[in-house]
Each structure stands twice: as structure tokens, then as C-alpha cells.
Design a protein around this motif. Structure first.
Motif, PDB file in Angstrom:
ATOM      1  N   GLY A   1       7.268   7.639  23.037  1.00 34.44           N
ATOM      2  CA  GLY A   1       7.424   9.062  21.918  1.00 34.44           C
ATOM      3  C   GLY A   1       8.563   8.586  20.674  1.00 34.44           C
ATOM      4  N   VAL A   2       9.451   7.969  21.034  1.00 36.16           N
ATOM      5  CA  VAL A   2      10.831   7.893  20.664  1.00 36.16           C
ATOM      6  C   VAL A   2      10.179   7.168  19.987  1.00 36.16           C
ATOM      7  CG1 VAL A   2      13.533   7.384  20.621  1.00 36.16           C
ATOM      8  CG2 VAL A   2      12.556   9.271  22.009  1.00 36.16           C
ATOM      9  N   GLY A   3       9.825   5.548  20.758  1.00 33.50           N
ATOM     10  CA  GLY A   3       9.991   3.978  20.282  1.00 33.50           C
ATOM     11  C   GLY A   3       9.510   4.619  19.101  1.00 33.50           C
ATOM     12  N   ALA A   4       7.629   5.361  18.620  1.00 35.92           N
ATOM     13  CA  ALA A   4       6.640   5.433  17.907  1.00 35.92           C
ATOM     14  C   ALA A   4       7.444   5.320  16.631  1.00 35.92           C
ATOM     15  CB  ALA A   4       5.717   5.660  18.628  1.00 35.92           C
ATOM     16  N   VAL A   5       8.413   6.724  16.802  1.00 33.12           N
ATOM     17  CA  VAL A   5       8.643   7.581  16.125  1.00 33.12           C
ATOM     18  C   VAL A   5       9.834   7.239  14.881  1.00 33.12           C
ATOM     19  CG1 VAL A   5      10.687   9.355  15.111  1.00 33.12           C
ATOM     20  CG2 VAL A   5       8.919   9.819  16.981  1.00 33.12           C
ATOM     21  N   LEU A   6      10.807   5.589  16.271  1.00 30.31           N
ATOM     22  CA  LEU A   6      10.963   4.936  14.868  1.00 30.31           C
ATOM     23  C   LEU A   6      10.656   3.521  14.634  1.00 30.31           C
ATOM     24  CD1 LEU A   6      14.046   4.678  18.221  1.00 30.31           C
ATOM     25  CD2 LEU A   6      14.280   6.063  15.961  1.00 30.31           C
ATOM     26  N   LEU A   7       9.699   3.681  14.804  1.00 26.43           N
ATOM     27  CA  LEU A   7       9.001   2.563  14.168  1.00 26.43           C
ATOM     28  C   LEU A   7       8.125   2.928  12.407  1.00 26.43           C
ATOM     29  CD1 LEU A   7       7.574   0.412  17.388  1.00 26.43           C
ATOM     30  CD2 LEU A   7       9.590  -0.543  15.937  1.00 26.43           C
ATOM     31  N   LEU A   8       7.386   3.739  13.133  1.00 27.04           N
ATOM     32  CA  LEU A   8       7.285   4.609  11.732  1.00 27.04           C
ATOM     33  C   LEU A   8       8.425   5.151  10.832  1.00 27.04           C
ATOM     34  CD1 LEU A   8       4.519   6.999  14.194  1.00 27.04           C
ATOM     35  CD2 LEU A   8       4.147   5.055  13.033  1.00 27.04           C
ATOM     36  N   ASN A   9       9.172   5.423  10.756  1.00 29.10           N
ATOM     37  CA  ASN A   9      10.403   5.726  10.321  1.00 29.10           C
ATOM     38  C   ASN A   9      10.455   4.723   9.032  1.00 29.10           C
ATOM     39  OD1 ASN A   9      10.830   8.362  10.946  1.00 29.10           O
ATOM     40  ND2 ASN A   9      12.797   8.486  12.017  1.00 29.10           N
ATOM     41  N   THR A  10       9.966   3.474   9.414  1.00 26.83           N
ATOM     42  CA  THR A  10      10.361   2.357   8.708  1.00 26.83           C
ATOM     43  C   THR A  10       9.134   1.812   7.918  1.00 26.83           C
ATOM     44  OG1 THR A  10       8.888   0.603  10.392  1.00 26.83           O
ATOM     45  CG2 THR A  10      11.217   1.039  10.330  1.00 26.83           C
TER      46      THR A  10
ATOM     47  N   GLU B   1       5.526   3.423   4.947  1.00 26.33           N
ATOM     48  CA  GLU B   1       5.570   4.305   3.659  1.00 26.33           C
ATOM     49  C   GLU B   1       4.435   5.147   3.873  1.00 26.33           C
ATOM     50  OE1 GLU B   1       5.646   1.797   0.735  1.00 26.33           O
ATOM     51  OE2 GLU B   1       7.754   0.943   0.258  1.00 26.33           O
ATOM     52  N   ASP B   2       3.739   4.906   4.164  1.00 22.08           N
ATOM     53  CA  ASP B   2       1.965   5.718   3.691  1.00 22.08           C
ATOM     54  C   ASP B   2       1.545   6.081   6.249  1.00 22.08           C
ATOM     55  OD1 ASP B   2       0.215   6.879   3.533  1.00 22.08           O
ATOM     56  OD2 ASP B   2      -0.994   5.438   3.182  1.00 22.08           O
ATOM     57  N   LEU B   3       2.156   7.339   6.134  1.00 24.21           N
ATOM     58  CA  LEU B   3       2.175   7.547   7.575  1.00 24.21           C
ATOM     59  C   LEU B   3       0.769   8.254   8.030  1.00 24.21           C
ATOM     60  CD1 LEU B   3       5.291   8.925   9.094  1.00 24.21           C
ATOM     61  CD2 LEU B   3       4.348   6.729   8.822  1.00 24.21           C
ATOM     62  N   GLU B   4       0.293   8.135   7.089  1.00 22.38           N
ATOM     63  CA  GLU B   4      -1.306   9.624   7.452  1.00 22.38           C
ATOM     64  C   GLU B   4      -2.382   8.219   8.187  1.00 22.38           C
ATOM     65  OE1 GLU B   4      -3.486  12.253   5.436  1.00 22.38           O
ATOM     66  OE2 GLU B   4      -2.332  11.808   4.162  1.00 22.38           O
ATOM     67  N   PRO B   5      -2.187   7.087   7.216  1.00 20.20           N
ATOM     68  CA  PRO B   5      -3.285   6.197   8.199  1.00 20.20           C
ATOM     69  C   PRO B   5      -3.180   5.697   9.784  1.00 20.20           C
ATOM     70  CG  PRO B   5      -3.481   5.730   5.653  1.00 20.20           C
ATOM     71  CD  PRO B   5      -2.039   6.284   6.185  1.00 20.20           C
ATOM     72  N   VAL B   6      -1.787   5.559  10.062  1.00 18.80           N
ATOM     73  CA  VAL B   6      -1.093   4.747  11.123  1.00 18.80           C
ATOM     74  C   VAL B   6      -1.789   5.796  11.787  1.00 18.80           C
ATOM     75  CG1 VAL B   6       1.243   3.978  12.449  1.00 18.80           C
ATOM     76  CG2 VAL B   6       0.011   3.627  10.148  1.00 18.80           C
ATOM     77  N   LEU B   7      -0.870   7.840  11.726  1.00 16.69           N
ATOM     78  CA  LEU B   7      -1.382   8.680  12.698  1.00 16.69           C
ATOM     79  C   LEU B   7      -3.338   9.118  12.758  1.00 16.69           C
ATOM     80  CD1 LEU B   7       1.350  11.174  10.907  1.00 16.69           C
ATOM     81  CD2 LEU B   7       1.533  10.251  13.309  1.00 16.69           C
ATOM     82  N   GLY B   8      -3.677   8.403  12.005  1.00 17.76           N
ATOM     83  CA  GLY B   8      -5.280   9.122  12.092  1.00 17.76           C
ATOM     84  C   GLY B   8      -5.417   7.655  13.064  1.00 17.76           C
ATOM     85  N   ASN B   9      -5.350   6.376  13.048  1.00 20.86           N
ATOM     86  CA  ASN B   9      -5.267   5.719  14.240  1.00 20.86           C
ATOM     87  C   ASN B   9      -5.121   6.039  15.677  1.00 20.86           C
ATOM     88  OD1 ASN B   9      -7.019   3.513  12.578  1.00 20.86           O
ATOM     89  ND2 ASN B   9      -5.089   2.736  11.289  1.00 20.86           N
ATOM     90  N   VAL B  10      -3.547   7.057  15.237  1.00 20.55           N
ATOM     91  CA  VAL B  10      -3.029   7.010  16.613  1.00 20.55           C
ATOM     92  C   VAL B  10      -4.049   8.229  17.234  1.00 20.55           C
ATOM     93  CG1 VAL B  10      -1.078   8.253  18.128  1.00 20.55           C
ATOM     94  CG2 VAL B  10      -0.703   6.075  15.955  1.00 20.55           C
ATOM     95  N   PHE B  11      -3.805   9.292  16.580  1.00 17.85           N
ATOM     96  CA  PHE B  11      -5.330  10.049  17.346  1.00 17.85           C
ATOM     97  C   PHE B  11      -6.953  10.005  17.405  1.00 17.85           C
ATOM     98  CE2 PHE B  11      -1.288  13.017  14.913  1.00 17.85           C
ATOM     99  CZ  PHE B  11      -1.763  14.127  16.497  1.00 17.85           C
ATOM    100  N   LEU B  12      -6.725   8.672  16.928  1.00 15.13           N
ATOM    101  CA  LEU B  12      -8.580   8.774  17.491  1.00 15.13           C
ATOM    102  C   LEU B  12      -8.364   8.000  18.276  1.00 15.13           C
ATOM    103  CD1 LEU B  12     -11.640   8.636  15.914  1.00 15.13           C
ATOM    104  CD2 LEU B  12     -10.945   6.107  14.858  1.00 15.13           C
TER     105      LEU B  12
END
Length: 696
Positions: A34-43, A45-56
Motif C-alpha cells: 500500500g505504501v509503495g503504491a501511494v509513493l509511486l502514484l504520487n509521481t 499526474e492523472d490518477l483516476e484511470p490508474v485507480l480505475g484499473n486497480v479497482f477493476l
């Protein structure tokens, strides 16, 4: 016998700690990921599609990976149940476990959130959603390709086996026991004669090579030698064996431990050990199978060798009178002869072989010694015996039948005078003894011996046997031969049919000890099966049954209908149209024919011993094929252990001894080709032979 998680915790307390440690590292993995994912996602710009792939992916992957099992359950249920009520439809679609239902609900919510985020984050572009689904489906295809080919789970989560060593897992699988600290001591007590067998069952306890001294405690006697004839090396051996048994935990679930007790000195054994040894023959012990009982019986024969102990002798006699398994009764006979009770052993010889009874003197000596009234033995009239034969006391019925055997001997001066009462006496035996399912095997065998002798009197005096007497003899002989679980009663029934000139008696030879002997020496092959049928069937009937087998277009359907016929299931083999014989012949005429394993399992589940016998022949013939190899491994050992009919049980042992494993099987088994059933059979039979050798 399996072991529960709690049982494993008791035997290996570290397992519980390791499971807790695994749960701790589960949490650590979740936090780190979880911490690794948050740190990488902070880099990004567009988080919405990535989070969508994660939840899907999080919602879809668990569902898709569990879909094959759910679909298999639904398809099989529909195939086997033509009519389903509403509750069954519901149970197919929804899980009954509330935890799993809640998990699937969250998976569904997660997938829905993922679809929404991907669709909205890409300006309502359907291509992005298709791309995400394509990635997930491709991942599932790759994962299941690997797991299907290698037959491994997608996620290995069997914590118990993962935390045990290879030898511990092997021991748990073979013996059902994770901890057996008594095994090295037993190996020492048995002089290492069963070292390889003990190593097979308890690889985590027994060293690869024979070690003379397993313990650090000092010994007053030299190490016990290993050898074929070192079972009784003198008092030092017995003293050392007794010390080892008393100083180590017991293993009452193993016939090897029980056999080791026979190497001890009975006066120095712990009181609880002695009591539990007796419990093994009374059925009060928690883990009981025929091998443990057989080992207990021979151990008692060794412990009380030539003592003439009346209490142990009478307990073993009661076990012989009541136990259904003939192997156990054979061990009882051997141990009773080893103990050497003065009046019991001669009577036992007569009860084992009723044909040897000529007078009532031996029975009179035994029952007088027991303080029992011997008046029934002195009766010389079958008319008077008809009354005492209906007594509720088993000893009275036994004495009456012993007297009847002596009375109906052709040399008896009273035989001819009692001929008018033969029919009435047989009818009473038919009703009160032979057809009574609660009657003991010794009394039934005596009753059938009386019938044989009566038929012999008719022949000796050249008198015509009345048709009603012959009809009753056929009925009782067939009833005993086809339904009795007692080997001695079946043998007596066969003797009656032979004396009464039953025309189809030879057909039963294809399903009995004679056929098993052929399979034991030549294997369960097409040639051996043909040899059995050729040996016992007349040439004309052998040709006829082969032709009938060739004419079977759909063997499983046609034979299944014959087997299900209530008249056929009575197990009376009347002629070559019997379905058991036809199934026999089908294995010869169509060597490539492979019946469904469910068809063979139905035969094994039958109450017809002939069906069970020929089903084992099929397994032995076809066990080189995958489905029947699995049946041999999973089903046949239980038959070899607990089957009551000795001919079926002996054939199961023969089938287990057949080796059809390929090169991979041999490499995986690490040289251990014999099954557990084979090793236990060898143990109990060898211990019995050692007791017989000791008597010589």
C-alpha cells in the motif's frame, strides 16, 4: 486417519506460532504494498484511470479465478439432478458462507468503481475500458494456463503443509500421525526386522540406516541385533524391550507398537499398557482396525506363552466366537494353542474343524472344567435334541450340535434309529440357527456339519434322500455361501451343497480363494482371468459365456440392468448368464474395453460379494490407467483393511501388491513401492508365523 488443526497444534506447537507469524507478515505485505503504491502514484499526474484499473482488477480477478469451480458445480448439479427445487437453484447461484458472500459483494463493488473511474477518467472513452478488460482477461488466461498444466493452485495457501518439512508431510500422509516418538523404541524392540516398514510410515522419526542405539540413556544390556531370526534372543532382549516400552509414549494407533508388546515380559509391563492391550481385543481402544487386533492377539500369545492362563484363553475364545474377520480368528486360534489351555485347545480344534468330531468326550471335559452342566452332550435322540436346540443359551446349542454331530456319524449305532427325525431336526436348525443373522459362526458351522452327516447317512445306508431334505439343504447351503460374512460358515455351506449334489457349485470357485491364488501368483492379467474361467467352467459353458460377453453392445447399460435385478442380487450363481461371470468374461473378450469408474464403484458398493470381487478384478486389470489407478490408491486400501468377506479382502491385498507404476511414479515414490496395507499384512502374518515357529 486424518489429523485436525488442533491435533497438529498439540503435536507441533510451533505450527500455531508459525501461523500467527504468517498472519503478521500478511499485514506487513499489505502495508508495504500500500505504501509503495501511494509513493509511486504520487509521481503520476492523472490518477483516476490508474485507480480505475486497480479497482477493476481487484474486483474481477478473484471472481474470474474462482469461476471454473463455480461453473463445474453448476454443470454437474444440473447433469445429475433433473429436477431442482427453488432452494437448489438458489444454492447454485449463491454461496452459503456469509463471509464469502460478503467478499464477493465487495469484489462486485470494487469492479463497479473501477469501471466508473476508467470510463470517466478517459473522457467516456470505451476503448480504455476495453483495454483494461483485455489486460485482466489475458492475465487470467496466463495464470490458469500455468496452474492447469502443472496442476497447482493459483495461490498456495496451505499453511500447515507449507510449515512442515517434507518428511513430516510424508509421515502425516502415510500414518495420519505427525508425532510418533515411540517409533525408534519399537524399532529397537522388534530387532530392526521391520525397520524399512517403520521408516515408510514414520520417515520423520526413523533414521535412513539402522542405528543400534537411538537413545542417550545408558543401557545395562548390549544393543539389540538386527536379523531375521532374532525375535527371541533371550531374557536380555525381553528385559530391554520392556524397559523401552515402559519409558516411551505409547502408539496404540499402530500395529507395530502393539506387536512390540509381545517382545516384553508381562509381569513388568505397566498396568495401563496391559489394560489397553486387552482393550484392543475388546473394541474399547480408540483406534481399532483388524491389523491392530491381530497384533494384539499374537502379542498376548507371546506374553502368555505356555502358561495355560484360563482368563486370557477365555477372552480370546470369546473374540474367536464373535469376530467377523477370519484373519483375526486365525490369529486367535494360533494364540490359544500357544497359551496351551489343557481342555480348551482340544475343543477349539473340533470347533475349527467340525468334521473331526466323533465323540462328545472332548467337549464334556471342557464344559465340566468350566462348571457347566453337560446333560445336552449325553442325549442320544434327535427328538429330544429338538427341544434343547431352541435354547437361548449359546453353550447349550453348541453342546447339542456337538452331540448331534457324534450321533449322525455313519459309524454311530444310533444314526439309523434317528433317521425318521432328520427332516424335523433340519427344519428346526433352518429356522433357529442357520437363517438367524444373530447366530454365531461356530454354531452355524456345527449345524451345517450335522446336515452333511445326515446326507452321508442316507448314502451310507443306500436310502433315498427325501426331496424336502435335499431342497432345504440346497437352500441353507446357498444362503450360507452367498450371505455369511464368516469364512467357516461359507465353507460349511459349500460342503453342504457338495453333499446335496448341487449342480452349479463349481461356478463359485471363480470368486473364491482358488481364483485369488491364481491372481496372487500370476497377477491380475487377461491370461490369468482366462485361466480362472477355463479352470472352473466346463468347455461348453466357457464358450457360451464368451459369446454372451461379445454380444454386449453397451456393456455398462446391459450389465447394470442385470445387476440391478433383485433376483440376481441374491448372489445365487445359477448358470453362465450371471452378470458377474459375464463381466469376468468381458475382460477377456474385450481387453481394450474400459468401463467407467462409476460403474465399478457401484459394484464395490453392492451387498453382493460376487460383484465386489469381480469389481476388484476389473481394478487390478485396469489399474495402469489413470482413473483406475486412482481408485486403486484411494479405495482399495480401505477394502483390504475392513472388508468382512475374506475372499474379497484377500483379493484387495493382491490388487494392492500389483505394481503398474511408470518411471515417474517410481522416481516420485523414492523406492517405496509397497502400500501401507501390504506392509501391515506382512507384519501381522509374520508375527503369527513367529508364534507358530515358537510353538515348534
Amino acid at each position: 486417519m486424518g489429523v485436525s488443526d488442533y491435533g497438529l497444534y498439540l503435536q507441533r506447537p510451533i505450527i500455531k506460532k508459525l501461523k500467527h507469524a504468517k498472519q503478521f507478515w500478511d499485514v506487513i505485505l499489505i502495508v508495504l504494498c500500500g505504501v509503495g503504491a501511494v509513493l509511486l502514484l504520487n509521481t503520476l499526474e492523472d490518477l483516476e484511470p490508474v485507480l480505475g484499473n486497480v479497482f477493476l482488477a481487484a474486483g474481477s480477478l478473484p471472481f474470474l479465478l474462482s469461476l471454473p469451480l463455480a461453473m463445474a458445480r453448476i454443470s454437474i448439479t444440473f447433469a445429475w439432478r433433473k429436477a431442482l427445487d427453488g432452494r437448489r437453484y438458489t444454492s447454485l447461484l449463491f454461496t452459503r458462507d456469509i463471509t464469502h458472500a460478503l467478499a464477493y459483494f465487495f469484489y462486485f463493488v470494487s469492479a463497479a468503481i473501477g469501471v466508473y473511474l476508467i470510463y470517466s477518467g478517459n473522457d467516456n472513452d470505451a476503448d480504455a475500458l476495453k483495454e483494461s478488460f483485455a489486460e485482466i482477461l489475458a492475465e487470467v488466461a496466463v495464470i490458469y494456463s500455468i496452474t492447469t498444466v502443472l496442476q497447482v493452485p493459483a495461490v498456495y495457501d496451505d499453511v500447515t503443509k507449507a510449515l512442515l518439512t517434507y518428511r513430516e508431510n510424508l509421515q502425516l500422509e502415510r500414518s495420519g500421525c505427525l508425532s510418533s516418538p515411540w517409533a525408534p523404541a519399537v524399532d529397537q524392540c522388534l530387532s530392526g526386522d521391520y525397520h524399512d516398514d517403520l521408516r515408510y510410515f514414520y520417515p520423520d522419526e526413523i533414521a535412513v540406516g539402522y542405528v543400534e542405539d537411538y537413545f542417550s540413556t545408558p543401557k545395562s544390556s548390549p544393543p539389540l541385533p538386527r536379523g531375521k531370526d532374532t525375535t527371541y534372543t533371550g531374557p536380555e532382549h525381553a528385559i530391554e524391550a520392556t524397559r523401552l516400552i515402559n519409558n516411551h509414549p505409547p502408539g496404540w494407533d499402530s500395529p507395530f507398537f502393539v506387536a512390540a508388546l509381545g517382545r516384553c515380559i508381562v509381569e513388568f509391563l505397566g498396568g495401563e499398557i496391559h489394560a489397553k492391550l486387552l482393550a484392543c481385543i475388546s473394541g474399547a481402544a480408540p483406534y481399532i482396525d483388524r491389523f491392530i487386533v491381530q497384533s494384539a492377539v499374537t502379542s498376548l500369545g507371546h506374553l502368555y506363552f505356555e502358561t495355560g492362563n484360563s482368563k486370557i484363553s477365555h477372552r480370546l475364545l470369546q473374540l474367536w466366537l464373535s469376530h467377523e474377520v477370519s484373519n483375526v480368528r486365525d490369529h486367535c486360534v494360533t494364540s490359544l494353542k500357544a497359551i496351551k489351555h489343557a481342555t480348551l485347545v482340544p475343543l477349539l480344534d473340533q470347533l475349527v474343524n467340525p468334521g473331526s468330531i466323533t465323540t462328545v468326550d472332548i467337549a464334556k471335559a471342557y464344559y465340566s472344567d468350566c462348571g457347566i452342566d453337560t446333560a445336552p452332550l449325553l442325549c442320544t435322540s434327535l427328538k429330544d435334541m429338538c427341544v434343547s436346540l431352541q435354547s437361548t443359551a449359546a453353550t447349550t446349542r453348541t453342546m447339542t450340535l456337538v452331540a448331534a454331530c457324534a450321533l449322525t456319524t455313519t459309524s454311530s449305532p444310533h444314526a439309523e434309529a434317528n433317521m425318521p427325525y432328520f427332516k424335523d431336526f433340519i427344519e428346526i436348525m433352518q429356522k433357529s440357527i442357520v437363517l438367524d443373522p444373530l447366530e454365531g459362526h461356530a454354531v452355524k458351522a456345527l449345524a451345517l456339519e450335522v446336515i452333511v452327516r445326515m446326507l452321508g447317512v442316507y448314502k451310507e445306508l443306500k436310502a433315498t434322500c427325501p426331496l424336502p431334505v435335499q431342497a432345504i439343504a440346497w437352500q441353507l447351503g446357498l444362503f450360507s455361501l452367498r450371505t455369511s460374512v464368516y469364512k467357516s460358515v461359507r465353507a460349511a455351506g459349500q460342503k453342504v451343497l457338495s453333499a446335496a449334489e448341487y449342480p452349479h457349485l463349481y461356478l463359485f470357485k471363480c470368486f473364491d480363494t482358488e481364483a485369488t491364488s491364481v491372481f496372487r501368483t500370476e497377477g491380475v492379467t487377461v491370461d490369468a482371468i482366462a485361466k480362472v474361467l477355463q479352470k472352473w467352467l466346463p468347455p461348453q459353458e466357457y464358450s457360451s459365456i464368451q459369446q454372451k460377453a461379445r454380444n454386449l453392445v453397451t456393456p455398462e447399460v446391459e450389465l447394470g440392468e442385470k445387476f440391478s435385478n433383485a433376483a440376481v442380487r441374491s448372489t445365487t450363481v445359477s448358470d453362465e448368464t450371471d452378470p458377474s461371470l459375464m463381466l469376468y468374461a468381458k475382460l477377456i473378450t474385450s481387453p481394450a474395453w474400459t468401463p467407467k469408474d462409476t460403474f465399478i464403484q457401484e459394484r464395490l458398493n453392492s451387498d453382493n460379494r460376487l460383484e465386489r470381487y469381480v469389481a476388484l478384478v476389473c481394478i487390478g486389470r485396469l489399474c495402469h490407467r489413470k482413473s483406475f489407478g486412482k481408485m486403486k490408491k484411494e479405495v482399495v486400501p480401505a477394502i483390504a483393511t475392513s472388508e468382512l468377506i475374506s475372499s474379497v479382502r484377500d483379493l484387495a491385498v493382491v490388487v494392492l501388491a500389483e505394481d503398474h507404476g511408470g518411471l515417474l511414479d517410481r522416481l516420485c515414490c523414492c523406492g517405496d513401492q509397497e502400500s501401507s496395507g501390504d506392509r501391515r499384512v506382512r507384519l501381522v502374518e509374520r508375527e503369527r508365523m513367529l508364534l507358530q515357529k515358537r510353538m515348534q
